[in-house]
Design an enzyme around this catalytic site. Structure first.
Site, PDB file in Angstrom:
ATOM      1  N   GLU A   1      16.431   9.872 -24.173  1.00  0.00           N
ATOM      2  CA  GLU A   1      15.630  10.169 -22.976  1.00  0.00           C
ATOM      3  C   GLU A   1      16.185  11.370 -22.208  1.00  0.00           C
ATOM      4  OE1 GLU A   1      14.377   5.553 -21.929  1.00  0.00           O
ATOM      5  OE2 GLU A   1      16.015   6.503 -20.843  1.00  0.00           O
TER       6      GLU A   1
ATOM      7  N   ARG B   1      19.743  19.507  -4.670  1.00  0.00           N
ATOM      8  CA  ARG B   1      20.948  19.139  -5.420  1.00  0.00           C
ATOM      9  C   ARG B   1      22.264  19.562  -4.771  1.00  0.00           C
ATOM     10  NH1 ARG B   1      22.113  20.770  -9.910  1.00  0.00           N
ATOM     11  NH2 ARG B   1      22.954  18.810 -10.651  1.00  0.00           N
TER      12      ARG B   1
ATOM     13  N   CYS C   1      16.936  22.608   9.878  1.00  0.00           N
ATOM     14  CA  CYS C   1      17.725  22.377  11.079  1.00  0.00           C
ATOM     15  C   CYS C   1      18.794  21.312  10.846  1.00  0.00           C
ATOM     16  CB  CYS C   1      16.769  21.966  12.201  1.00  0.00           C
ATOM     17  SG  CYS C   1      17.572  21.770  13.774  1.00  0.00           S
ATOM     18  N   GLU C   2      19.695  21.597   9.905  1.00  0.00           N
ATOM     19  CA  GLU C   2      20.816  20.699   9.610  1.00  0.00           C
ATOM     20  C   GLU C   2      21.995  21.547   9.143  1.00  0.00           C
ATOM     21  OE1 GLU C   2      20.777  17.013   8.329  1.00  0.00           O
ATOM     22  OE2 GLU C   2      18.634  16.599   8.620  1.00  0.00           O
TER      23      GLU C   2
ATOM     24  N   TYR D   1      15.401  18.205 -11.468  1.00  0.00           N
ATOM     25  CA  TYR D   1      15.687  17.650 -10.142  1.00  0.00           C
ATOM     26  C   TYR D   1      15.622  18.747  -9.080  1.00  0.00           C
ATOM     27  CZ  TYR D   1      17.182  14.178 -13.456  1.00  0.00           C
ATOM     28  OH  TYR D   1      17.187  13.321 -14.518  1.00  0.00           O
TER      29      TYR D   1
HETATM   30  C1  LIG Z   1      17.320   9.867 -15.073  1.00  0.00           C
HETATM   31  C2  LIG Z   1      17.142   9.139 -16.361  1.00  0.00           C
HETATM   32  C3  LIG Z   1      17.147   9.840 -17.568  1.00  0.00           C
HETATM   33  C4  LIG Z   1      17.371  11.334 -17.671  1.00  0.00           C
HETATM   34  O1  LIG Z   1      18.651  11.734 -17.343  1.00  0.00           O
HETATM   35  P1  LIG Z   1      19.093  13.262 -17.551  1.00  0.00           P
HETATM   36  O2  LIG Z   1      20.472  13.306 -17.046  1.00  0.00           O
HETATM   37  O3  LIG Z   1      18.175  14.102 -16.754  1.00  0.00           O
HETATM   38  O4  LIG Z   1      19.007  13.567 -19.013  1.00  0.00           O
HETATM   39  C5  LIG Z   1      16.909   9.129 -18.720  1.00  0.00           C
HETATM   40  N1  LIG Z   1      16.713   7.787 -18.693  1.00  0.00           N
HETATM   41  C6  LIG Z   1      16.716   7.085 -17.545  1.00  0.00           C
HETATM   42  C7  LIG Z   1      16.486   5.632 -17.592  1.00  0.00           C
HETATM   43  C8  LIG Z   1      16.939   7.742 -16.341  1.00  0.00           C
HETATM   44  O5  LIG Z   1      16.966   7.034 -15.210  1.00  0.00           O
END
Ligand SMILES: *Cc1c(COP(=O)(O)O)cnc(C)c1O
Length: 446
Positions: free
Chosen positions: A300, A338, A369-370, A398
């Site tokens: 993922e 970030r 304003c921070e 992100y």
């Molecule tokens: C955020 C997330 C990702 C992706 O993470 P990366 O660091 O962007 O690769 C994959 N799986 C789950 C369940 C997540 O919460």
């Protein structure tokens, strides 16, 4: 000279290699301007206005293909929370990616982008009955985060007369060396079922009407710059798979999550998808063979697919000489959260004078304003003036997806670059977006 600098041409001037560090062939310097592919980022900023997110289509496709080459037999689900731009998701779908979604909203966006339901995993540690219903109706697999959620889901599936295919989110108790706010696989994290409860929960699910357990899922954290934690997690997941098999369970899918880091800083190189494959595939393959199972491997990735595809362009409003040299730009943590949220480093270059020598040390701040609205600290940059355009590199993950309207700031536009084409994929909001959905209560009208 100019002819050497065509799109995808690997010959780029030595200077820009130093500026960009690493193989970022979609970014080059030409006639003192930053180019993405064949588009002049400074000219684009003038034309579209800033702040502006700009993404390279060829880089995005190349990043996805690098995962396919490293893991030819695995499914790759793009983590939509990293970047929910519909056009980018459409490209991910064209390149054969599935999707990891964390909400009904993300689910509808990826279905609209054309990602097939069989390639979607609906995650989440806090799903409502409505979320479960929506996932069941959409026919997508879910990752179940707790024993308690399993019972809730079973009731809903039974009531609907449907069967839900599920994976279990495992808390593998692995500690990746990353920022504490993005370490998700620690024993103390809110995510997943404690490793020692998983096999029994799996067995329980096998006996529940409306539930079909098909696999195991984990995700240990984000921006991980070492492959060892991934190997450790893979080993623990295979231990759990073995325990499930011993109890008579069938494991068709093992999902190792995302988390591979990228090189934000010149001195902090990141592993590649090939390095990740070298760390986890032997463990996965050997242990599957020992167990006599042949589950589908799922990954993922979010950040490592999309972060380096994108720059965030922002214009200098004021250069203030105070106790430090401040450069105040038109993007703050409302646009790029970030640095404030995770103390993240984004490399900064001057898109309008990229070859100028660094002469000054600046702290780049936004318009919010921070006091904490600092995007970059103590950077050596050319002497800046009002109207210069800065590019924050590696802003594709992100970045926009965390942008807010805080302080009455409409969200910026997003542009996709392909060759010499630059097309708006999401138009900038205007002030009307700040009022969307609001009304003055009639009883307060007079
Ligand atoms: C955020 C997330 C990702 C992706 O993470 P990366 O660091 O962007 O690769 C994959 N799986 C789950 C369940 C997540 O919460």
């Amino acid at each position: 000279m100019f002819s050497l600098l065509h799109r995808n041409d690997l010959v780029i001037p030595e200077r820009s290699v130093k500026i960009m560090f690493g193989p970022k062939s979609h970014l080059t310097s030409r006639s003192d301007h930053l180019f993405m592919e064949d588009v002049d980022c400074f000219a684009l900023a003038q034309q579209q206005g800033t702040p502006l997110y700009v993404t390279s289509e060829s880089r995005l496709r190349e990043n996805i293909r690098a995962y396919h080459r490293a893991f030819p037999h695995a499914d790759k689900y793009f983590a939509v929370k990293a970047n929910g731009n519909l056009t980018l998701l459409r490209i991910a779908a064209q390149e054969g990616m599935g999707a990891d979604v964390f909400s009904a909203g993300e689910l509808s966006v990826v279905r609209m982008a054309g990602i097939p339901r069989d390639m979607i995993l609906y995650n989440g540690n806090s799903k409502s009955e409505k979320d479960h219903e929506m996932a069941i109706l959409a026919g997508v697999r879910m990752s179940v985060d707790s024993r308690e959620e399993l019972e809730h889901l079973a009731k809903t599936a039974k009531r609907m007369g449907r069967e839900a295919e599920i994976l279990f989110r495992v808390n593998p108790d692995v500690s990746p060396k990353t920022h504490p706010k993005i370490a998700t696989g620690l024993r103390s994290s809110k995510f997943g079922i404690p490793a020692e409860q998983v096999a029994q929960t799996y067995q329980r699910a096998m006996g529940l009407a409306g539930i079909k357990p098909v696999g195991l899922h984990c995700h240990i954290g984000s921006q991980i710059l070492d492959t060892l934690p991934f190997a450790e997690a893979a080993g623990k997941m295979m231990d759990i798979a073995a325990a499930v098999v011993a109890l008579g369970g069938k494991v068709h899918r093992i999902d190792l999550g995302g988390g591979l880091g990228i090189q934000y800083h010149p001195d902090l190189p990141a592993p590649t998808p090939d390095d990740l494959a070298a760390a986890v595939l032997p463990i996965f393959q050997d242990r599957c063979r020992d167990l006599g199972i042949a589950p589908r491997l799922i990954l993922e990735p979010g950040r490592s697919i999309v972060a380096d595809t994108t720059v965030m362009l922002t214009t200098v409003n004021v250069v203030k000489r105070a106790h430090v040299n401040f450069v105040a730009v038109d993007a703050g943590f409302n646009v790029l959260a970030r640095p404030m949220l995770y103390d993240s480093y984004h490399h900064v270059v001057v898109a309008s004078r990229i070859d100028a020598p660094a002469e000054e040390t600046y702290t780049v701040v936004g318009p919010i304003c921070e006091t904490g609205d600092v995007l970059a600290k103590d950077r050596r940059l050319p002497a800046l003036e009002r109207g210069d355009v800065l590019a924050f590199l590696d802003a594709g993950a992100y970045g926009f997806s965390m942008a807010s309207q805080y302080n009455g700031q409409p969200r910026p536009a997003e542009v996709l670059v392909s060759g010499d084409q630059a097309e708006v994929t999401r138009r900038a909001e205007d002030a009307s977006a700040l009022l969307a959905g609001q009304r003055i209560l009639p009883r307060l009208m007079w």
